[in-house]
Design an enzyme around this catalytic site. Structure first.
Site, mmCIF file in Angstrom:
data_model
loop_
_atom_site.group_PDB
_atom_site.id
_atom_site.type_symbol
_atom_site.label_atom_id
_atom_site.label_comp_id
_atom_site.label_asym_id
_atom_site.label_seq_id
_atom_site.Cartn_x
_atom_site.Cartn_y
_atom_site.Cartn_z
ATOM 1 N N LYS A 1 6.079 -4.480 -4.369
ATOM 2 C CA LYS A 1 7.524 -4.408 -4.236
ATOM 3 C C LYS A 1 7.973 -4.353 -2.790
ATOM 4 O O LYS A 1 9.022 -4.865 -2.427
ATOM 5 C CB LYS A 1 8.036 -3.175 -4.977
ATOM 6 C CG LYS A 1 9.533 -3.153 -5.052
ATOM 7 C CD LYS A 1 10.025 -2.510 -6.297
ATOM 8 C CE LYS A 1 11.501 -2.753 -6.469
ATOM 9 N NZ LYS A 1 11.787 -4.138 -6.844
ATOM 10 N N HIS B 1 16.385 -36.407 -8.479
ATOM 11 C CA HIS B 1 15.568 -36.801 -7.330
ATOM 12 C C HIS B 1 14.143 -36.260 -7.441
ATOM 13 O O HIS B 1 13.468 -36.094 -6.438
ATOM 14 C CB HIS B 1 16.219 -36.311 -6.029
ATOM 15 C CG HIS B 1 17.588 -36.885 -5.828
ATOM 16 N ND1 HIS B 1 17.812 -38.216 -5.586
ATOM 17 C CD2 HIS B 1 18.811 -36.301 -5.890
ATOM 18 C CE1 HIS B 1 19.112 -38.433 -5.485
ATOM 19 N NE2 HIS B 1 19.743 -37.283 -5.668
ATOM 20 N N TRP C 1 -2.776 -2.645 -1.660
ATOM 21 C CA TRP C 1 -2.503 -4.064 -1.870
ATOM 22 C C TRP C 1 -3.354 -4.772 -0.832
ATOM 23 O O TRP C 1 -3.118 -4.644 0.371
ATOM 24 C CB TRP C 1 -1.014 -4.359 -1.647
ATOM 25 C CG TRP C 1 -0.635 -5.755 -2.003
ATOM 26 C CD1 TRP C 1 -0.306 -6.223 -3.237
ATOM 27 C CD2 TRP C 1 -0.509 -6.872 -1.102
ATOM 28 N NE1 TRP C 1 -0.010 -7.559 -3.166
ATOM 29 C CE2 TRP C 1 -0.131 -7.980 -1.875
ATOM 30 C CE3 TRP C 1 -0.701 -7.046 0.271
ATOM 31 C CZ2 TRP C 1 0.076 -9.247 -1.323
ATOM 32 C CZ3 TRP C 1 -0.502 -8.298 0.815
ATOM 33 C CH2 TRP C 1 -0.113 -9.380 0.023
ATOM 34 N N ASN D 1 -1.558 2.091 5.745
ATOM 35 C CA ASN D 1 -0.714 1.017 5.217
ATOM 36 C C ASN D 1 -0.302 0.170 6.410
ATOM 37 O O ASN D 1 0.305 0.676 7.348
ATOM 38 C CB ASN D 1 0.505 1.641 4.524
ATOM 39 C CG ASN D 1 1.634 0.654 4.266
ATOM 40 O OD1 ASN D 1 2.794 1.030 4.254
ATOM 41 N ND2 ASN D 1 1.316 -0.601 4.055
ATOM 42 N N GLY D 2 -0.651 -1.114 6.385
ATOM 43 C CA GLY D 2 -0.311 -1.988 7.512
ATOM 44 C C GLY D 2 -1.486 -2.879 7.860
ATOM 45 O O GLY D 2 -2.438 -2.991 7.081
ATOM 46 N N GLU E 1 16.931 -17.634 -8.891
ATOM 47 C CA GLU E 1 16.560 -16.263 -9.234
ATOM 48 C C GLU E 1 15.977 -16.200 -10.654
ATOM 49 O O GLU E 1 15.007 -15.486 -10.901
ATOM 50 C CB GLU E 1 17.789 -15.348 -9.066
ATOM 51 C CG GLU E 1 17.608 -13.898 -9.443
ATOM 52 C CD GLU E 1 16.482 -13.163 -8.702
ATOM 53 O OE1 GLU E 1 15.939 -13.691 -7.726
ATOM 54 O OE2 GLU E 1 16.136 -12.063 -9.165
ATOM 55 N N LYS F 1 12.210 -14.899 -11.453
ATOM 56 C CA LYS F 1 11.928 -13.782 -12.377
ATOM 57 C C LYS F 1 10.870 -14.190 -13.383
ATOM 58 O O LYS F 1 9.953 -13.451 -13.678
ATOM 59 C CB LYS F 1 13.183 -13.382 -13.167
ATOM 60 C CG LYS F 1 14.197 -12.484 -12.572
ATOM 61 C CD LYS F 1 13.773 -11.137 -12.096
ATOM 62 C CE LYS F 1 13.071 -11.183 -10.787
ATOM 63 N NZ LYS F 1 13.733 -10.962 -9.585
ATOM 64 N N GLU G 1 7.331 -14.686 -11.707
ATOM 65 C CA GLU G 1 6.781 -13.411 -11.223
ATOM 66 C C GLU G 1 6.112 -12.606 -12.323
ATOM 67 O O GLU G 1 5.041 -12.071 -12.129
ATOM 68 C CB GLU G 1 7.915 -12.504 -10.701
ATOM 69 C CG GLU G 1 8.417 -12.802 -9.339
ATOM 70 C CD GLU G 1 9.437 -11.760 -8.892
ATOM 71 O OE1 GLU G 1 9.237 -11.206 -7.811
ATOM 72 O OE2 GLU G 1 10.433 -11.501 -9.624
ATOM 73 N N ARG H 1 3.846 -0.394 -4.819
ATOM 74 C CA ARG H 1 3.548 -0.954 -3.501
ATOM 75 C C ARG H 1 2.185 -1.663 -3.464
ATOM 76 O O ARG H 1 1.800 -2.216 -2.445
ATOM 77 C CB ARG H 1 3.542 0.163 -2.449
ATOM 78 C CG ARG H 1 4.854 0.903 -2.357
ATOM 79 C CD ARG H 1 4.753 2.049 -1.371
ATOM 80 N NE ARG H 1 4.553 1.557 -0.031
ATOM 81 C CZ ARG H 1 5.519 1.211 0.806
ATOM 82 N NH1 ARG H 1 6.773 1.320 0.419
ATOM 83 N NH2 ARG H 1 5.249 0.778 2.011
ATOM 84 N N CYS I 1 0.850 -1.186 0.000
ATOM 85 C CA CYS I 1 0.000 0.000 0.000
ATOM 86 C C CYS I 1 0.890 1.242 0.000
ATOM 87 O O CYS I 1 1.902 1.286 0.696
ATOM 88 C CB CYS I 1 -0.942 0.103 1.202
ATOM 89 S SG CYS I 1 -2.112 -1.241 1.314
HETATM 90 C C1 G6P Z 1 8.936 -8.623 -2.738
HETATM 91 C C2 G6P Z 1 9.507 -8.082 -4.024
HETATM 92 C C3 G6P Z 1 10.795 -8.808 -4.358
HETATM 93 C C4 G6P Z 1 11.779 -8.712 -3.201
HETATM 94 C C5 G6P Z 1 11.156 -9.188 -1.889
HETATM 95 C C6 G6P Z 1 12.031 -8.832 -0.704
HETATM 96 O O1 G6P Z 1 8.507 -9.920 -2.920
HETATM 97 O O2 G6P Z 1 8.576 -8.236 -5.087
HETATM 98 O O3 G6P Z 1 11.376 -8.222 -5.508
HETATM 99 O O4 G6P Z 1 12.901 -9.472 -3.487
HETATM 100 O O5 G6P Z 1 9.899 -8.563 -1.675
HETATM 101 O O6 G6P Z 1 12.075 -7.436 -0.599
HETATM 102 P P1 G6P Z 1 13.278 -6.587 -0.026
HETATM 103 O O7 G6P Z 1 12.858 -5.166 -0.274
HETATM 104 O O8 G6P Z 1 13.357 -6.917 1.426
HETATM 105 O O9 G6P Z 1 14.504 -6.956 -0.762
#
Ligand code: G6P
Length: 612
Positions: A607, A508, A73, A99-100, A485, A489, A492, A27, A2
């Protein structure tokens, strides 16, 4: 999660609030809303993105020099118009953005229902504004005091801003657990979840601390109190970011811009910290804690998401170079599993945003046991940066695309510098080997530039596989986290199911998935246990899987086996993650674009994850 924005001053509030919401849309983008005061308190809110709110308010009255706005969010309650913020009090005289999460909202809600209140949304936030109004009325206190008293009854996290029909020049804000920044202009104030909506108006900001309430009155000095009624002096800091960092600069998406920024961002991470000619690695932010790091019997790395993947690379680096045992933990697991933490433990917390709720809570837990906390954060002044004992900023610049790219390579760069510095102090590397790695690290930005030129090949591969349902990513050693990673990506942003695995573990389980439809991405540079990876490739080919291999320039062995190869420049094994990640970022980007996905704002994600 948010985003919240507020403005009070002499300018029209609406353009400032809408632009602020657009900056904070990373956010959350389930719904958006705005409240502007101009005699009447006009509240407009809409399910969907900020652009939908903009279309909705086109013919409405948005005149006013004070207002609040929110992009959501969803946590409590689906993304609907009713659940969108701002939420109004029963009398409609007050409006709040939040937000929270208010954890005890159910108890508070039932009490208020018993007292005759009727709720119109499923949110925890509506409970809070009703409670504030109830206190204001029954205890006969002013709004600021009612908010302070209400917050003492709240369990959970909040960053809030409240506007009142009766106070045309005043906003009240407060925070605990979720971030809040107040920009101080010449004769106006800007409030936001982070500094991005503020930077074009003023560089002077105050970051609120937990359990602080800010009384923001046009024409007066900012006043801050704790919720326990103690006066605090606002501490003004100067923002370092600039506006151009927040714009797309000619790229179609922020994610693509950020992928291409990596030579620059890695250079910025290294700047002033590495001098190979002189054999110097120095991280100013941790100098006072170096000896503790040298003496530590172990390092615990805590993080979430992509930052956790960087942490895994960190484990290999610290063990390999500095011979310090490392455990890498998901912050969300660590905080709840009664972990063993010793006073001489070093905890490294990694976070791009510096606001991830689980990482923050894990830090607090480790602190309470006496461990030393070192941060690796991107956002300057963020909650995690402030909660740690010491740390190093990544200096990657603002990352707007929800899928993390340049932050990851910057985190790995910092981990590499830290591991090298501790190795140097511990004497676990010979002088010549140390120098050799330093020179190679210095050349990485240039090699990243070269790696970025693989576009044509990556686009061809993306075209061929854009419609598959599954992908497998395999790597060994330093490239196992790269496989994780790469898979993250892809899933996501393109919504294709993808798994990352250590290549040898394939037999396995995941090998059962392999058929002629299944693309398998191998990270197979000519370093480490290269021959073993070649055997794993053969195992996939024997089952007719399609192999996409990331190889070292000039490689012939893998080329003979793979369906597609993408070359990266030769480098040290420990630095391969900084190069091999780049084509994987581009692969997921192009596939997502071809599938028509919203690359910068993938569905359901945000994010900055400020809820646990
Ligand atoms: C969310 C974001 C990711 C990020 C993760 C951890 O899931 O979409 O891109 O890696 O949070 O966030 P941080 O800000 O703690 O790296």
């Amino acid at each position: 999660m948010c985003g919240i924005v507020g403005y009070v001053g002499n300018k029209q509030a609406y353009p400032i609030l809408i632009k602020g919401l657009q900056r904070l849309e990373y956010r959350g983008y389930d719904s958006a809303g705005i409240a502007i005061l101009n005699g009447v308190l006009n509240v407009y809110k809409r399910k969907g993105k900020v652009s939908e709110l903009e279309s909705f308010v086109k013919s409405k009255d948005v005149d006013g020099r004070i207002g609040i706005a929110h992009t959501r969010w969803a946590t409590h309650g689906e993304p609907t118009d009713e659940n969108a913020h701002p939420h109004s009090s029963q009398s409609k005289d007050l409006s709040i953005i939040h937000n929270g999460i208010i954890e005890n909202y159910d108890v508070l809600r039932n009490e208020l229902i018993n007292r005759g209140y009727e709720f119109h949304s499923d949110t925890d936030t509506e409970v809070l504004i009703y409670l504030i109004e109830d206190i204001k009325k029954n205890e006969k206190v002013d709004l600021g005091e009612a908010i302070r008293i209400a917050l003492n009854q709240v369990v959970g996290a909040y960053a809030i801003v409240v506007i009142s029909k009766d106070e045309p020049d005043r906003l009240i804000a407060a925070k605990k657990g979720s971030p809040l920044v107040i920009g101080i202009g010449d004769d106006d104030f800007y409030i936001a979840s982070d500094a991005t909506p503020i930077v074009e108006y003023t560089k002077n900001v105050v970051y609120l601390d937990d359990e602080e309430v800010a009384y923001i009155q046009k024409g007066e000095k900012l006043k801050i109190k704790t919720i326990k009624n103690k006066d605090k002096t606002p501490y003004v800091t100067k923002l370092e970011m600039n506006l151009s960092q927040l714009e797309k600069g000619g790229f179609e998406h922020f994610m693509l811009k950020e992928i291409y920024e990596q030579p620059r961002s890695i250079r910025d991470s290294l700047r002033g910290r590495l001098n190979a000619d002189k054999g110097i690695v120095s991280l100013g932010g941790i100098i006072d804690y170096e000896q503790k790091m040298v003496n530590a019997n172990r390092i615990i790395i805590i993080a979430c998401g992509t930052s956790w993947h960087a942490g895994l690379v960190g484990e290999y680096l610290f063990e390999d170079l500095a011979r310090t045992p490392v455990e890498v933990e998901y912050a969300s697991e660590f905080r709840y599993r009664n972990p063993v933490i010793y006073e001489d433990d070093i905890v490294i917390a990694i976070s791009q945003s510096g606001e991830t709720a689980d990482t923050l809570a894990a830090i607090e837990l480790a602190k309470s046991k006496g461990a030393t906390i070192i941060g690796i954060c991107n956002v300057v002044g963020s909650s995690i940066a402030r909660a740690t004992d010491a740390g190093s900023y990544t200096h990657a610049g603002p990352e707007i695309g929800v899928a993390s790219t340049k932050a990851f390579t910057a985190q790995v760069t910092i981990l590499c510098l830290m591991a090298l510095r501790i190795a140097q102090l511990k004497g676990t590397l010979s002088k010549s080997r140390f120098r050799q790695i330093l020179y190679e690290l210095e050349s990485i930005p240039e090699k990243v530039e070269k790696t970025l030129q693989v576009s044509k090949k990556v686009i061809e591969i993306s075209e061929q596989y854009q419609n598959v349902r599954n992908f497998l990513y395999l790597g060994r050693g330093y490239n196992f986290p790269v496989a994780l990673e790469g898979a993250l990506k892809l899933k996501e942003i393109s919504y294709i199911h993808a798994e990352g695995y250590p290549a040898a573990e394939m037999k396995h389980g995941p090998i059962a998935l392999i058929d002629e439809e299944m693309p398998v991405v191998f990270i197979a540079p000519n370093r480490g246990i290269y021959e073993k990876v070649i055997s794993n490739i053969q195992e996939v080919k024997a089952r007719k899987g399609k192999v996409i291999a990331i190889v070292t320039e000039g490689d012939e062995s893998v080329r003979k086996l793979a369906d597609h190869v993408i070359e990266i420049p030769e480098t040290e094994e420990l630095l391969v993650p900084l190069l091999a990640t780049i084509p994987l970022q581009k692969l997921s980007y192009h596939i997502a674009v071809m599938r028509g996905c919203n690359v910068d704002q993938p569905r359901n994600l945000a994010k900055s994850v400020t809820v646990e």
